[in-house]
Design an enzyme around this catalytic site. Structure first.
Site, mmCIF file in Angstrom:
data_model
loop_
_atom_site.group_PDB
_atom_site.id
_atom_site.type_symbol
_atom_site.label_atom_id
_atom_site.label_comp_id
_atom_site.label_asym_id
_atom_site.label_seq_id
_atom_site.Cartn_x
_atom_site.Cartn_y
_atom_site.Cartn_z
ATOM 1 N N ASP B 10 0.866 -1.193 0.000
ATOM 2 C CA ASP B 10 0.000 0.000 0.000
ATOM 3 C C ASP B 10 0.893 1.231 0.000
ATOM 4 O O ASP B 10 2.085 1.158 0.305
ATOM 5 C CB ASP B 10 -0.890 0.005 1.257
ATOM 6 C CG ASP B 10 -1.803 1.227 1.321
ATOM 7 O OD1 ASP B 10 -2.381 1.592 0.287
ATOM 8 O OD2 ASP B 10 -1.913 1.837 2.406
ATOM 9 N N SER B 11 0.296 2.379 -0.311
ATOM 10 C CA SER B 11 1.059 3.628 -0.262
ATOM 11 C C SER B 11 1.429 3.993 1.176
ATOM 12 O O SER B 11 2.388 4.717 1.397
ATOM 13 C CB SER B 11 0.234 4.755 -0.867
ATOM 14 O OG SER B 11 -0.980 4.894 -0.171
ATOM 15 N N TYR B 41 -0.882 8.058 -2.923
ATOM 16 C CA TYR B 41 -0.969 7.773 -4.355
ATOM 17 C C TYR B 41 -2.240 8.394 -4.947
ATOM 18 O O TYR B 41 -2.295 8.679 -6.135
ATOM 19 C CB TYR B 41 -1.029 6.262 -4.602
ATOM 20 C CG TYR B 41 0.268 5.501 -4.384
ATOM 21 C CD1 TYR B 41 1.430 6.131 -3.967
ATOM 22 C CD2 TYR B 41 0.317 4.132 -4.627
ATOM 23 C CE1 TYR B 41 2.598 5.411 -3.794
ATOM 24 C CE2 TYR B 41 1.484 3.410 -4.461
ATOM 25 C CZ TYR B 41 2.622 4.048 -4.036
ATOM 26 O OH TYR B 41 3.776 3.325 -3.874
ATOM 27 N N GLY B 42 -3.239 8.567 -4.118
ATOM 28 C CA GLY B 42 -4.591 8.895 -4.593
ATOM 29 C C GLY B 42 -4.738 10.257 -5.238
ATOM 30 O O GLY B 42 -5.769 10.573 -5.815
ATOM 31 N N CYS B 72 -4.371 -1.400 -2.000
ATOM 32 C CA CYS B 72 -4.521 0.036 -2.215
ATOM 33 C C CYS B 72 -5.384 0.206 -3.452
ATOM 34 O O CYS B 72 -5.056 -0.322 -4.521
ATOM 35 C CB CYS B 72 -3.140 0.652 -2.438
ATOM 36 S SG CYS B 72 -3.163 2.396 -2.934
ATOM 37 N N ASN B 73 -6.491 0.908 -3.288
ATOM 38 C CA ASN B 73 -7.388 1.071 -4.424
ATOM 39 C C ASN B 73 -6.776 1.892 -5.541
ATOM 40 O O ASN B 73 -6.938 1.576 -6.717
ATOM 41 C CB ASN B 73 -8.707 1.718 -3.967
ATOM 42 C CG ASN B 73 -9.608 0.723 -3.275
ATOM 43 O OD1 ASN B 73 -10.364 0.014 -3.937
ATOM 44 N ND2 ASN B 73 -9.528 0.650 -1.956
ATOM 45 N N GLU B 149 -6.301 10.171 8.954
ATOM 46 C CA GLU B 149 -4.922 10.238 9.455
ATOM 47 C C GLU B 149 -4.805 11.244 10.603
ATOM 48 O O GLU B 149 -3.922 11.109 11.452
ATOM 49 C CB GLU B 149 -3.960 10.564 8.317
ATOM 50 C CG GLU B 149 -4.030 9.492 7.232
ATOM 51 C CD GLU B 149 -2.700 9.105 6.628
ATOM 52 O OE1 GLU B 149 -1.760 9.901 6.662
ATOM 53 O OE2 GLU B 149 -2.615 7.970 6.116
ATOM 54 N N CYS B 184 -11.542 2.811 -0.866
ATOM 55 C CA CYS B 184 -10.238 3.292 -0.401
ATOM 56 C C CYS B 184 -10.002 2.598 0.925
ATOM 57 O O CYS B 184 -10.912 2.494 1.752
ATOM 58 C CB CYS B 184 -10.260 4.813 -0.222
ATOM 59 S SG CYS B 184 -8.777 5.460 0.600
ATOM 60 N N THR B 185 -8.784 2.124 1.121
ATOM 61 C CA THR B 185 -8.525 1.285 2.298
ATOM 62 C C THR B 185 -8.515 2.076 3.609
ATOM 63 O O THR B 185 -8.490 1.474 4.679
ATOM 64 C CB THR B 185 -7.193 0.525 2.143
ATOM 65 O OG1 THR B 185 -6.160 1.474 1.857
ATOM 66 C CG2 THR B 185 -7.279 -0.484 1.022
ATOM 67 N N HIS B 186 -8.543 3.408 3.523
ATOM 68 C CA HIS B 186 -8.683 4.195 4.748
ATOM 69 C C HIS B 186 -10.130 4.225 5.249
ATOM 70 O O HIS B 186 -10.367 4.457 6.430
ATOM 71 C CB HIS B 186 -8.272 5.653 4.507
ATOM 72 C CG HIS B 186 -6.809 5.913 4.613
ATOM 73 N ND1 HIS B 186 -5.917 5.525 3.660
ATOM 74 C CD2 HIS B 186 -6.072 6.541 5.576
ATOM 75 C CE1 HIS B 186 -4.690 5.906 4.019
ATOM 76 N NE2 HIS B 186 -4.762 6.521 5.168
#
Lengths: 282, 282
Positions: B10-11, B41-42, B72-73, B149, B184-186
């Site tokens: 993932d980023s 990356y997004g 990571c999407n 975050e 999105c993985t977040h």
């Protein structure tokens, strides 16, 4: 007399606020480097930011510059000594000019500094302000940059976030501070909003204005006409010093040219041409 | 029988939601790579994300893995074909599993997809959903990642932002959609908040659960016991397949180890050890 060539470097578009303020005060050819493939710097470590900053410095020097302006608070706070060591040309950062201006306007000798996480962790502003006899209250505001990049410049959410961050900072400063230092080059875009929610006796100082003034001052001290500081250079078309007409602007970015153009328009308030993609191998 | 070694990439920290879901379902040794020096990356271009993703792939393969999961999407949406071409091991992305799960639960055959700017621009979800007979309404939500975050997981500002983004997405979908894909993985971290403000008839599907299920399924199809898919490997201590006790977790990051540990605790809900810094020369 030829115009000086000033290299300006930032992690992305934020440094354009510094470029804009400088262009209004200092006639020069401007070469702007935005490290958009690796932004933001403000959430990253000192080692990583120093590595990226040195790569940017070498790139701009390869385009022949006379002066390098680090138009990024995080890069200045974390990497100014490394960049000075790596650079052959003089280097101006944004921290000292901001601290100098804050010291000039403060009567209570206390300032609030809002910045990225990386800039706050470095305590570069605290140190610079203490040297000038000011107490510093530093507050990381990690959501301001994404809010500006989302274009929510004058938006209720941004105001709510700003009230939370500034409220915490002011509580920490127990109302002693009479200066608010916008220690991130994105923040001038929300200065009107911050002005609205900040007590009237608190003056706002930003990196863009203070750095432009410092660069102008550097030229003045070094001999009146800005261009006189620098060696003449064969490749430039001759033009009178101070002739704004002959200035050129070149932009170099490590990620998408189109996205940079779109965001840059918001920051500079005008169309941006001459944007080139460069690959620093990152 | 030795446990398989699964590389997860993932980023930054978002992919840990996928790691967590996989670890609960698939016994394996996990090697997680977070490209924290170059995140996010997004917001970046396809070319840049592909370049970074291939570097991550080569690094994880150098640590000997049997399977690579792009957790990571943005990286899946922009770089899955490039990564497949560069990788010697099988590669699983997060887009197809998410689209499959959305297609299973949707009755109205329409889904809202919330994601980063890069994922939305790629239209990877629109294409994957259309292949399964679903209409897609894609909405970029660039503030969700910084809000997560910042730790504002259950915060009035995050709720206000979510109401704006989801309101726009639902208006666009004219109430046809009955699935919300968290692409999105977040985003799983704010799933409870999103659940609260999303109409009850809309089901929420996330990358973490759907990808974990896809990886588990891949092992089942390939012969019952997960480990049997893979070659035995001398270096591993032998352990019974399915024995959760002998799983190991290794983490590699390109920026600060300490910051990763801090954020990873929020994502995994437990302490993270064995984090190493690696420099991919970026």
């Amino acid at each position: 007399v030829t115009l000086p060539r000033i290299g300006v470097f930032d992690s992305g578009v934020g440094g354009l606020t510094v470029l804009k303020a400088m262009a209004e005060q200092v006639p020069a050819h401007y070469l702007y480097f935005g490290d958009t493939a690796r932004l933001p710097y403000g959430t990253k470590s000192a080692e990583t930011v120093a590595r990226y900053s040195i790569a940017a410095t070498h790139f701009l020097e390869s385009q022949s510059i006379d002066l390098l302006v680090i138009a990024c608070n995080s890069a200045t706070a974390l990497a100014l000594p490394s960049v000075r060591q790596a650079a052959a040309v003089p280097v101006v950062g944004v921290v000292q000019p901001g601290a100098t201006m804050a010291a000039e306007v403060s009567k209570t000798r206390a300032a609030i500094v809002v910045a990225t996480e990386a800039t706050v962790s470095s305590h570069a502003y605290r140190d610079a302000l203490q040297q000038r006899g000011l107490e510093a209250y530093e507050k990381a505001c990690p959501l301001f940059v994404p809010l500006v990049e989302e274009g929510w410049i004058d938006h209720p959410v941004t105001e709510q976030v700003a009230r939370i961050y500034l409220g915490e900072a002011m509580a920490q400063a127990s109302d002693k501070a009479d200066v608010l230092v916008l220690a991130c080059t994105h923040y001038p875009l929300i200065a009107p909003l911050l002005r609205r929610i900040t007590p009237a006796h608190v003056q706002i100082v930003d990196s863009a204005e203070s750095t432009a003034r410092a660069v102008k001052e550097r030229f003045r001290i070094n001999g009146g006409a800005p261009a006189r500081l620098f060696s003449t250079r064969g490749g430039d078309s001759p033009s009178a010093s101070g002739n704004m007409e002959h200035r050129t602007f070149r932009f170099y970015v490590t990620d998408s040219v189109d996205k940079f153009k779109r965001l840059a328009t918001r920051f500079l308030g005008r169309q941006v041409d001459h944007v080139e993609h460069v690959d620093l191998g990152g």
